[in-house]
Design a protein around this motif. Structure first.
Motif, PDB file in Angstrom:
ATOM      1  N   PHE A 182       0.867  -1.174   0.000  1.00 10.50           N
ATOM      2  CA  PHE A 182       0.000   0.000   0.000  1.00 10.50           C
ATOM      3  C   PHE A 182       0.907   1.228   0.000  1.00 10.50           C
ATOM      4  O   PHE A 182       1.673   1.441   0.932  1.00 10.50           O
ATOM      5  N   ALA A 183       0.855   2.012  -1.073  1.00 12.34           N
ATOM      6  CA  ALA A 183       1.653   3.235  -1.172  1.00 12.34           C
ATOM      7  C   ALA A 183       0.788   4.425  -0.789  1.00 12.34           C
ATOM      8  O   ALA A 183      -0.392   4.495  -1.143  1.00 12.34           O
ATOM      9  N   SER A 184       1.396   5.404  -0.111  1.00 12.64           N
ATOM     10  CA  SER A 184       0.638   6.517   0.447  1.00 12.64           C
ATOM     11  C   SER A 184       0.217   7.549  -0.583  1.00 12.64           C
ATOM     12  O   SER A 184      -0.561   8.448  -0.264  1.00 12.64           O
ATOM     13  N   ASN A 185       0.706   7.450  -1.807  1.00  9.51           N
ATOM     14  CA  ASN A 185       0.127   8.244  -2.896  1.00  9.51           C
ATOM     15  C   ASN A 185       0.369   7.528  -4.214  1.00  9.51           C
ATOM     16  O   ASN A 185       1.135   6.556  -4.298  1.00  9.51           O
ATOM     17  N   ASP A 186      -0.296   7.991  -5.257  1.00 10.98           N
ATOM     18  CA  ASP A 186      -0.221   7.312  -6.547  1.00 10.98           C
ATOM     19  C   ASP A 186       1.148   7.442  -7.197  1.00 10.98           C
ATOM     20  O   ASP A 186       1.609   6.520  -7.875  1.00 10.98           O
ATOM     21  N   SER A 187       1.811   8.583  -7.032  1.00 11.45           N
ATOM     22  CA  SER A 187       3.127   8.755  -7.646  1.00 11.45           C
ATOM     23  C   SER A 187       4.098   7.702  -7.122  1.00 11.45           C
ATOM     24  O   SER A 187       4.846   7.077  -7.894  1.00 11.45           O
ATOM     25  N   MET A 188       4.105   7.482  -5.810  1.00 13.22           N
ATOM     26  CA  MET A 188       4.987   6.451  -5.257  1.00 13.22           C
ATOM     27  C   MET A 188       4.549   5.067  -5.715  1.00 13.22           C
ATOM     28  O   MET A 188       5.396   4.201  -5.979  1.00 13.22           O
TER      29      MET A 188
ATOM     30  N   ASP B 214      -5.948   8.814  -6.653  1.00 19.08           N
ATOM     31  CA  ASP B 214      -6.594   8.649  -7.956  1.00 19.08           C
ATOM     32  C   ASP B 214      -6.275   9.821  -8.869  1.00 19.08           C
ATOM     33  O   ASP B 214      -7.159  10.543  -9.349  1.00 19.08           O
ATOM     34  N   ILE B 215      -4.981  10.001  -9.140  1.00 22.99           N
ATOM     35  CA  ILE B 215      -4.557  11.006 -10.104  1.00 22.99           C
ATOM     36  C   ILE B 215      -5.058  10.598 -11.485  1.00 22.99           C
ATOM     37  O   ILE B 215      -5.351   9.427 -11.734  1.00 22.99           O
ATOM     38  N   PRO B 216      -5.185  11.536 -12.419  1.00 28.45           N
ATOM     39  CA  PRO B 216      -5.728  11.192 -13.748  1.00 28.45           C
ATOM     40  C   PRO B 216      -4.976  10.060 -14.441  1.00 28.45           C
ATOM     41  O   PRO B 216      -5.576   9.266 -15.179  1.00 28.45           O
ATOM     42  N   GLU B 217      -3.651   9.965 -14.225  1.00 28.02           N
ATOM     43  CA  GLU B 217      -2.855   8.936 -14.896  1.00 28.02           C
ATOM     44  C   GLU B 217      -3.091   7.539 -14.333  1.00 28.02           C
ATOM     45  O   GLU B 217      -2.739   6.541 -14.978  1.00 28.02           O
ATOM     46  N   ALA B 218      -3.672   7.427 -13.152  1.00 27.19           N
ATOM     47  CA  ALA B 218      -3.791   6.133 -12.477  1.00 27.19           C
ATOM     48  C   ALA B 218      -4.578   5.112 -13.293  1.00 27.19           C
ATOM     49  O   ALA B 218      -4.298   3.914 -13.244  1.00 27.19           O
ATOM     50  N   ALA B 219      -5.563   5.577 -14.044  1.00 27.91           N
ATOM     51  CA  ALA B 219      -6.400   4.664 -14.825  1.00 27.91           C
ATOM     52  C   ALA B 219      -5.764   4.273 -16.154  1.00 27.91           C
ATOM     53  O   ALA B 219      -6.288   3.404 -16.862  1.00 27.91           O
ATOM     54  N   HIS B 220      -4.617   4.870 -16.499  1.00 29.46           N
ATOM     55  CA  HIS B 220      -4.067   4.690 -17.841  1.00 29.46           C
ATOM     56  C   HIS B 220      -2.645   4.156 -17.844  1.00 29.46           C
ATOM     57  O   HIS B 220      -1.943   4.263 -18.856  1.00 29.46           O
ATOM     58  N   VAL B 221      -2.195   3.569 -16.737  1.00 31.45           N
ATOM     59  CA  VAL B 221      -0.879   2.949 -16.696  1.00 31.45           C
ATOM     60  C   VAL B 221      -1.049   1.448 -16.826  1.00 31.45           C
ATOM     61  O   VAL B 221      -2.163   0.927 -16.794  1.00 31.45           O
ATOM     62  N   GLY B 222       0.065   0.737 -16.962  1.00 30.95           N
ATOM     63  CA  GLY B 222      -0.020  -0.705 -17.063  1.00 30.95           C
ATOM     64  C   GLY B 222       0.603  -1.376 -15.856  1.00 30.95           C
ATOM     65  O   GLY B 222       1.805  -1.253 -15.645  1.00 30.95           O
TER      66      GLY B 222
END
Length: 342
Positions: A248-254, A280-288
């Motif tokens: 569990f990372a404390s933010n999406d970037s990490m 839930d940054i905008p990029e979160a849904a579009h990475v692999g």
């Protein structure tokens, strides 16, 4: 009072208040000849005004005598997605309420810097202030300040006062951790935010409590700096992907940095390691793979901050702390651990 107390620059209302040992609001009441000031206090203020050769400005008189429809916003939390989103929605909520916003942004400030920023905003006749701070010490210190105008803080901790609004970081961390436990992971590591961060501290607390209630140990705790690089470096730790099958990372970037680092090590997400982020940054849904994460409703938070501030401006009521509940967004970065698959 001595000559050494007299500043060399042009005196301000705050200089007068310090020299007289009163709040700047009391100085304003004396300047505008308003009632409810004790004669001895009035004498001290008038003496300080003479000693400092202070000339009240129109802005100083406006502290008591007129409405400006201007509020202040202090952001000490950097330019990350969360702080930027909060600032954007505070500004939008203010615009809809027909208020203007004066914003001061700072990187890694100390309490003295924040106090100076508050004084700067008050000199510009703001009617109230919203504080978004990355350090709990700054938030706690502002509760002790007598600034003369309403101030609403973003404080998710248990020590929050009635003048605070926050997204429930503790509940969000529990959602993330309980999701991983529910999938069958018995060793859930945590890459936390900076130790001084109130949001980060609440997410650590939620992670620990969720594991404890499930009878599982809390292991793999490391404090990052919110950056993808700190996530990438964390992924190289030997226990990640071996002793711990989920992070569990404390933010999406990490979290995105962790996914990258695990991939470099030859580990698959989620087949070998499940990863959950936060924001839930905008990029979160579009990475692999698309990232499972905890969504924070920054629009609701910004609107609530402004509503709380306007309510405080209009009255002297004592509201209770208010928290916005986050939601879990399940995507493809989490799965049942390999050891549990048939």
């Amino acid at each position: 009072m001595s000559d050494k107390d007299v500043p060399q620059r042009a005196a301000t209302i705050f200089d007068v208040a310090r020299l007289a040992g009163v709040s700047h609001q009391t100085v304003s009441r004396v300047l505008n000849d308003l009632p409810n000031v004790r004669p001895t206090t009035r004498d001290r203020v008038e003496q300080a005004i003479k000693q400092l050769r202070y000339t009240p400005s129109p802005a100083a008189r406006a502290l008591v005598t007129k409405r400006t429809r201007v509020v202040g916003l202090i952001v000490t939390a950097g330019a990350g997605y969360g702080p930027s989103s909060i600032a954007l929605h505070v500004n939008e909520a203010a615009r809809q309420a027909r208020y203007s916003v004066l914003t001061i942004s700072m990187l890694s400030p100390v309490v003295a810097d924040v106090r100076q920023a508050i004084e700067s905003l008050i000199r510009q006749s703001v009617e109230g202030i919203v504080l978004v701070a990355a350090e709990q010490a700054v938030v706690s210190a502002t509760y002790e300040m007598d600034i003369g105008v309403p101030m609403v803080t973003v404080d998710p901790t248990e020590q929050a006062t009635g003048a605070s609004v926050a997204i429930d970081q503790y509940a969000g961390a529990r959602l993330a951790t309980e999701h991983l436990i529910g999938l069958g992971h018995t060793a859930v590591a945590h890459l936390a935010g900076p130790e001084a961060s109130p949001d980060g501290a609440e997410r650590v607390r939620g992670w620990r409590d969720a594991l404890a209630e499930a009878g599982l140990p809390a292991r793999g705790l490391v404090h990052g700096d919110w950056s993808a690089r700190s996530g990438f470096e964390y992924a190289s730790r030997p226990e990640v992907g071996t002793a711990c099958t989920a992070v569990f990372a404390s933010n999406d970037s990490m979290a995105l940095g962790i996914v990258h680092g695990l991939t470099v090590r030859g580990l698959r997400v989620p087949a070998d390691v499940s990863v959950v982020g936060f924001d839930d940054i905008p990029e979160a849904a579009h990475v692999g793979p698309p990232l499972t994460t905890v969504r924070q409703d920054f629009e609701a938070l910004g609107s609530l901050l402004m509503a709380r501030l306007l309510a405080a401006i209009e009255s002297d009521g004592a509201p209770r702390p208010t928290k916005v509940l986050p939601t879990l967004v399940v995507r493809e970065s989490t799965a049942v651990p390999a050891s549990r698959k048939p």
